[in-house]
Design an enzyme around this catalytic site. Structure first.
Site, PDB file in Angstrom:
ATOM      1  N   CYS A  94     -15.537   3.252   7.635  1.00 58.90           N
ATOM      2  CA  CYS A  94     -15.991   2.164   8.517  1.00 58.90           C
ATOM      3  C   CYS A  94     -17.221   1.455   7.970  1.00 58.90           C
ATOM      4  O   CYS A  94     -17.543   0.358   8.409  1.00 58.90           O
ATOM      5  CB  CYS A  94     -16.287   2.699   9.911  1.00 58.90           C
ATOM      6  SG  CYS A  94     -14.872   3.469  10.687  1.00 58.90           S
TER       7      CYS A  94
ATOM      8  N   CYS B 152     -12.334   3.407  23.453  1.00 57.73           N
ATOM      9  CA  CYS B 152     -12.029   3.572  22.033  1.00 57.73           C
ATOM     10  C   CYS B 152     -11.810   2.185  21.453  1.00 57.73           C
ATOM     11  O   CYS B 152     -11.080   1.374  22.033  1.00 57.73           O
ATOM     12  CB  CYS B 152     -10.760   4.393  21.841  1.00 57.73           C
ATOM     13  SG  CYS B 152     -10.772   5.990  22.690  1.00 57.73           S
ATOM     14  N   CYS B 153     -12.425   1.895  20.295  1.00 61.83           N
ATOM     15  CA  CYS B 153     -12.315   0.538  19.770  1.00 61.83           C
ATOM     16  C   CYS B 153     -10.887   0.267  19.300  1.00 61.83           C
ATOM     17  O   CYS B 153     -10.211   1.155  18.798  1.00 61.83           O
ATOM     18  CB  CYS B 153     -13.322   0.319  18.646  1.00 61.83           C
ATOM     19  SG  CYS B 153     -13.003   1.260  17.167  1.00 61.83           S
TER      20      CYS B 153
END
Lengths: 146, 382
Positions: B85, B203-204
């Protein structure tokens, strides 16, 4: 608990991180650096402090739940759905390790509860066949029907 | 030593682009950044391209060269960056260092990801890792932190839900965010449970998207006649990995944030805004604490009291964050810097923080031994 011979020969996933140790039940296969007097899990290639090769050391799988959760998404590796995972504080070595928890303990799990290690058929291996995985189960109290 | 600045930004809305290729997405963002900086491709002396999952999903490699040649950039050093990420923020880190070292007067950073494809599952720490084979998926490692935080500090599910509600409200003012419809705490808590206690809205979401930055020296920026945003600090750290890890007090997070403050000569009290890695609601709460926006353990109450909202003490994720902007992994770290730049330039439209002078972009990536594999923090000022 009865485990037949066929189950005993199922491949272990992940390889090399746990073993049956006869009467005492399953143990975790960790490492120990005699020079730095530190335990590791899993066994590293080198002691991260002195880079000596660690000895293999069987670590007790007795511990207490440090944290736990229940995974309700599509389960990977043929694991049951839902399945539980957690971090366990191992009583003997003081290590805090990630592990699967017993699916049938869902609903009774709590931080601080005692667990012990099992090594039984669970999920699928990389080829899609049956395998054994280590997981932690709530320690059974005397007299429990287990 | 040359001082790095951001002289141009470009990004496409984060969304699903089933008809467009990864290269196409990245090239558009690169084009927009060059146009924003007002520079020709021949001025760029180094390229850093961030992508996390393209090689796994499409079998591609050295994608950056393909993207940069689409905007006429060739011959220069081009480096492809994968750091989970933090791929995008790592590319930014490398570009700033290249400029600061005098290796390039101008560098282009592009982060792009195409992941809304049927083959994509849940992010994990690598198929061959032992903990992945024991069922560790990314939401689980954050749920385990949430459980500890709730136990140790009395953080509630309602407080965690407030992070999602706040970031959605922020996203309503951001045209490039993927989800802009307001939600309530009740909506968040009633959404399907993913990993206890995190529901789907905590949650993305995955997304396709691309974002790009032109980084150059302060001297070069003066020649461009554009409002440049100074990079006061940009740091990158990796995990400690030792056992036992404290899941409610993230040492790596605290350490990297402290390094950024030290390098910039600034502290949390100087920040006008923060973009942080809210991959899950609990992550943002942990980052408030590591960033020193509130005392350890107070993150849940900090968001519930509105301190992280637009108009609050330190707005966090005014863009909507990963939770509402969407998380095209390789593009996220670049998009966070873009939000800071737009805020400091006063170009953030309805979500503008009045008089913003200093902003911090924070990102995290990967999972190993109960720790993150990568953590970045950048402090920018105008």
């Amino acid at each position: 608990m009865h485990i037949d011979n066929q189950q005993d020969t199922l491949p272990l996933v992940p390889e090399g991180i746990a073993a049956e140790a006869g009467e005492t039940g399953p143990v975790l296969t960790g490492g120990h650096c005699p020079h730095c007097r530190r335990d590791f899990f899993p066994r590293p290639r080198h002691c991260p402090q002195c880079l000596q090769p660690p000895e293999e050391r069987q670590l007790s799988g007795d511990g207490v739940i440090y944290s736990y959760t229940v995974v309700r998404t599509r389960a990977p590796f043929g694991l049951p759905q839902p399945y539980a995972v957690g971090f366990i504080d191992l009583s003997q070595s003081g290590l805090r390790i990630f592990g699967l928890l017993n699916q049938s303990d869902i609903g009774r799990l709590a931080i601080g509860k005692a667990v012990c290690l099992k090594l039984e058929p669970l999920g699928l291996d990389g080829k899609g066949g049956p395998c054994r995985r280590p997981y932690f189960s709530l320690a059974e109290r005397e007299g429990d029907d287990a | 030593m040359p001082k790095p600045v951001v002289a141009g930004v470009g990004m496409i809305p984060f969304a699903k682009y089933p008809q467009r290729s990864l290269v196409d997405l990245g090239a558009e963002a690169a084009f927009l950044a060059l146009k924003d900086a007002g520079v020709a491709p021949g001025r760029v002396e180094a390229g850093f391209f961030a992508n996390a999952v393209g090689s796994r999903l499409f079998g591609d490699s050295t994608i950056g060269q393909n993207v940069l040649w689409e905007v006429g950039i060739n011959r220069i050093p081009v480096i492809n960056v994968e750091n989970a990420c933090t791929s995008g923020s790592t590319a930014f880190y490398l570009a700033c260092n290249a400029v600061a070292a005098g290796q390039a007067e101008m560098a282009l950073v592009v982060g792009a990801e195409k992941m809304c494809v049927p083959e994509f599952g849940l992010i994990n720490s690598g198929e061959s890792e032992w903990d992945t084979q024991l069922g560790l998926v990314a939401p689980a490692s954050f749920a385990l932190r949430a459980q500890r935080h709730m136990l140790e500090f009395g953080t509630t599910v309602e407080q965690m839900a407030q992070v999602a509600v706040k970031n959605r409200a922020h996203a309503a003012g951001n045209p490039v965010a993927m989800f802009r419809d307001l939600i309530t705490v009740e909506d968040v808590l009633a959404a399907p449970m993913i990993v206890d206690p995190l529901t789907r809205f905590q949650c993305c979401p995955i997304a396709d998207g691309a974002a790009a930055l032109v980084v150059c020296s302060e001297a070069v920026a003066r020649g461009l006649g554009r409002a440049a945003v100074r990079v006061k600090a940009v740091v990158l750290g990796t995990g400690g990995y030792e056992s036992p890890q404290d899941l409610a007090h993230w040492e790596t997070d605290y350490r990297v944030c402290a390094q950024a403050y030290e390098k910039a000569g600034l502290g949390p009290e100087d920040l006008d805004l923060v973009e942080c890695h809210d991959a899950f609601t609990i992550s943002e709460i942990l980052h408030y604490e590591a960033l020193g926006l509130c005392p350890p353990g107070e993150g849940g109450r900090f968001v519930a009291q509105g301190h992280a909202s637009l108009g609050g003490r330190v707005p966090v994720n005014p863009s909507g964050g990963l939770l509402s902007r969407g998380h095209p992994v390789g593009a996220t770290g670049v998009a966070q810097v873009i939000e800071i730049v737009e805020q400091l330039r006063g170009q953030a439209g309805p979500r503008q923080i009045a008089g913003a002078k200093v902003g911090l972009a924070h990102c995290m990536g990967g999972d190993k031994a109960g720790d993150t594999k990568s953590c970045t923090a950048a402090i920018l000022s105008i």
